[in-house]
Design a protein around this motif. Sequence first.
Motif, short mmCIF file in Angstrom:
data_model
loop_
_atom_site.label_atom_id
_atom_site.label_comp_id
_atom_site.label_asym_id
_atom_site.label_seq_id
_atom_site.Cartn_x
_atom_site.Cartn_y
_atom_site.Cartn_z
N LEU A 12 0.81 -1.21 0.00
CA LEU A 12 0.00 0.00 0.00
C LEU A 12 0.85 1.27 0.00
CD1 LEU A 12 -2.62 -1.11 2.67
CD2 LEU A 12 -2.96 -0.99 0.20
N THR A 13 2.03 1.19 0.57
CA THR A 13 2.90 2.36 0.66
C THR A 13 4.34 1.91 0.56
OG1 THR A 13 3.35 4.36 1.95
CG2 THR A 13 3.16 2.31 3.18
N ALA A 14 5.23 2.88 0.36
CA ALA A 14 6.66 2.58 0.24
C ALA A 14 7.41 3.12 1.43
CB ALA A 14 7.21 3.19 -1.06
N VAL A 15 8.33 2.32 1.94
CA VAL A 15 9.19 2.73 3.05
C VAL A 15 10.63 2.74 2.54
CG1 VAL A 15 10.00 2.18 5.36
CG2 VAL A 15 7.63 1.71 4.73
N PRO A 16 11.34 3.85 2.67
CA PRO A 16 12.72 3.89 2.17
C PRO A 16 13.56 2.79 2.79
CG PRO A 16 11.99 6.08 2.81
CD PRO A 16 10.93 5.12 3.29
N ILE A 65 14.70 -3.08 14.30
CA ILE A 65 15.78 -2.68 13.38
C ILE A 65 15.32 -2.92 11.94
CG2 ILE A 65 18.03 -3.41 12.50
CD1 ILE A 65 19.10 -3.45 15.23
N GLN A 66 15.61 -1.95 11.08
CA GLN A 66 15.34 -2.11 9.65
C GLN A 66 16.64 -2.39 8.93
OE1 GLN A 66 13.81 1.33 7.62
NE2 GLN A 66 13.51 0.24 5.69
N VAL A 67 16.60 -3.43 8.10
CA VAL A 67 17.73 -3.77 7.24
C VAL A 67 17.18 -3.90 5.83
CG1 VAL A 67 19.64 -5.33 6.79
CG2 VAL A 67 18.80 -5.04 9.12
N GLY A 68 17.59 -3.02 4.95
CA GLY A 68 17.02 -3.03 3.61
C GLY A 68 15.54 -2.71 3.68
N ASP A 69 14.71 -3.59 3.13
CA ASP A 69 13.26 -3.39 3.17
C ASP A 69 12.59 -4.36 4.13
OD1 ASP A 69 13.61 -5.71 1.81
OD2 ASP A 69 12.29 -5.23 0.14
N ALA A 70 13.34 -4.84 5.12
CA ALA A 70 12.80 -5.76 6.11
C ALA A 70 13.11 -5.24 7.50
CB ALA A 70 13.40 -7.15 5.92
N VAL A 71 12.40 -5.76 8.49
CA VAL A 71 12.63 -5.38 9.87
C VAL A 71 12.88 -6.62 10.70
CG1 VAL A 71 11.21 -3.30 9.71
CG2 VAL A 71 10.17 -5.44 10.48
N LYS A 72 13.47 -6.41 11.86
CA LYS A 72 13.72 -7.53 12.77
C LYS A 72 13.60 -7.04 14.20
CE LYS A 72 15.88 -10.98 11.43
NZ LYS A 72 16.74 -12.10 10.98
N LEU A 73 12.91 -7.83 15.01
CA LEU A 73 12.74 -7.54 16.43
C LEU A 73 13.98 -8.04 17.17
CD1 LEU A 73 10.56 -6.46 18.43
CD2 LEU A 73 9.78 -8.81 18.68
#
Length: 802
Positions: A144-148, A354-362
């Motif tokens: 739906l949207t873009a996240v840098p 934490i965001q790495v590239g276009d993914a996140v990690k808890l």
Amino acid sequence: MKCAQPGCTGTVVDGYCDVCGMAAEPGGSAATAPAGPTHPTPATTAPVAAAVDGTPCTQPGCTGKVLDGYCDVCGSPPASVTVAPSVAAETQPLSGGDASVATAASSVRSAAIGSRLARATGSVSRRTRTGSQRMRAARLGAGLTAVPPAPPVDASKAINPDPQVPEDKRVCSKCGAAIGRTVDGRPGRTEGFCPQCGQQFSFSPKLHPGDLVAGQYEVAGAIAHGGLGWIYLARDRNVSNRWVVLKGLLNSGDPDALAAAIAEQQFLAQVEHPLIVEIYNFVTHEGAGYIVMEYVGGKSLKQILKARMGENNGEYDPLPVDQALAYVLEVLPAFQYLHDLGLVYCDFKPDNLIQVGDAVKLIDLGGVRRIDDEDSAIYGTVGYQAPEVAEVGPSVASDIYTIGRTLVVLCMEFRGYQGTYLHTLPPPETTPLFREHDSLYWLVAKCCAADPADRFASADELRAQLIGVLREVVAARTRGTALTSAASVLFESPATATSVLTWSALPSLRPDTTDPQHAWLTTVSATDPAERLTNLAQAPEDSAEVLLARAHAALELEEPARAHAHAAELLAADPWDWRALWVDGLAALQERDWSAAQAAFSAVYQQVPGELAPKLALAVACERGGLPEVAEGLYATCAATDATYVAPAAFGMARVRADRGDTAGAVAALDMVPSTSRGYPESRQLRAEVLLSDAGAAPAASPGPRLAVLDQAMRSIESVPMDPAARQRYTVRILTEALGVVTAAPGNGQHDVTVGEHVATETGLRAGLEKAYRALAREAPLLEDRVRLVNQANAVRSWTLT
């Protein structure tokens, strides 16, 4: 096995996709969450029997078939565990504020539900139902949207060359008192004892570059300081020299206590999810214990916020709302996974995602504990931790609370969140973010409700509503230019696209397939509502779905009092079941009790803030109940967010605007109805009606503009298929109005202006009128009508010499 989610290329490992985090089975892990004795029971999932390949998909509107346990079209499991969502934040009527507050749906009085209703009726303020399992994960932004993207951080560059804790950050881990501060010009001590409680403290790194921990991990340096001391970066000499992180487990010299702590935390090694940092090992070194975990080379949301602030000259620069929602949406499957295992995260905040590239990690599992653990230390952060944790311990509900608080911090400068608003939210009438995004406010208010039972029952339930709010936010930003439709898991689409919405035309509730009487209800096939009520009286059990079916049948019989009675039975059994208030609202519409309908639908809206159906229903009640500004705002939201809601919402906006004399606005609203909609022909007729009213109200001295409006009206009815007689009646009305304009104006017409296909002269308009009257005469069923219409045709025709 490959992930069955549409567009995902991942593989299912240990029950979860290694890319999108989706569970391979609706029930997630086989482990269930033990129930805590003093706080709300966490959401658990019942096992689901595997469906036979080839059976039709059970998802509404899907034409696929089950293949290898998942639909080959939509990717859904064949029998998702679905329990009707519940609970909402306790709300109070709003007052005061500026003009924008008057148009907000938050200003509408809300009916009592949840803990407020439970207290009023003497019920126990405790949730009795598990959370919905209807929806699972989506990728970052959900399409739906873009996240840098955030570029990966080289591990060697993450090392702090001068690991020191600033004095203003030195506080006691036990009592929170300031420690290690400068006194009389002497620098503060980095090691010692707290003068308030006697707790030992140390802000000096215990490990140094080159140290070998447990004969395996070679320390490269310190990278950050946390609640249990410094966090270190090291290389794993036994596994390809991969980078790992060492985090202190216990600041104690007691070997027995250390061994017990390590044993207590061993369950963390079983946590395996693509959205959660992986725990590799537990080791000891010189009397201290450490967790060895995966190195995630990215930026935390806190670091991203700090970077934005630095680029904004030191002024707080929150994330765009859609990006903040996307981050939270992405991490929710990780919370659901932990809760399915009977674990709670406890200390969620922007630092720990934490965001790495276009993914996140808890990251940072140091605070994770079992839900039924009553002895271990509880970790939390002031401003994020739920108020009840100190008394009853953490729970699924307290995790939901931390998610809500984190979302607010990401979206705006939340001043006072650790003081004035420690356990509350700033009022929407004084908060621009909440005034602009009504649904976001109710989403956060429900997450952060004072009573844990009023919060979302599960991370999945929260996710189902959060994605709806995200759609609204994106639609508002793009002004509906990226309009799509998305099936709701709770409501059907609007039944019709007519200009007047009655209770029966509003979206219907989808049945809860987990209701114990759902199978029996499918056998009740009577179409006559009276007969159906007779059949429903024989139900083996008065379950929620049975009560709802009886209420709906009563509404069909136009017996709203009976429908109210069934809704009251449902609320008595479960004060958090918002579906009862939905029924109350429909019955109030039947009774034309607009105030009661507003209160009921407002409460439903607050409990499922991501759904459009309650907004549409509330808009109808507000339009008819003297709140046109609120109605217009709600209609606009519905029309901009979902293609299936455009027609009914556009009709509503047109009515509101036409009533206040805004012809241009009403026409613009009707022009939103696409030509593919079933309501398009009616929208063209209503457009003609609005334009005719405007032409009649225009000054007689302005023939040009009046004729232009009448031309638009004529072209509106010419653009759609229509009953021939109805078309000719519109033609007569429009040309009669135009003839009056032309004959009253000097010059007897304008040869360069047309009304539809007719030249705007007296001769041209009379010819058109004569033709229309004669066409009506041919269609008239009665002789006297035919004679009357022919006489009118003769009377209007232009005089000739032949």
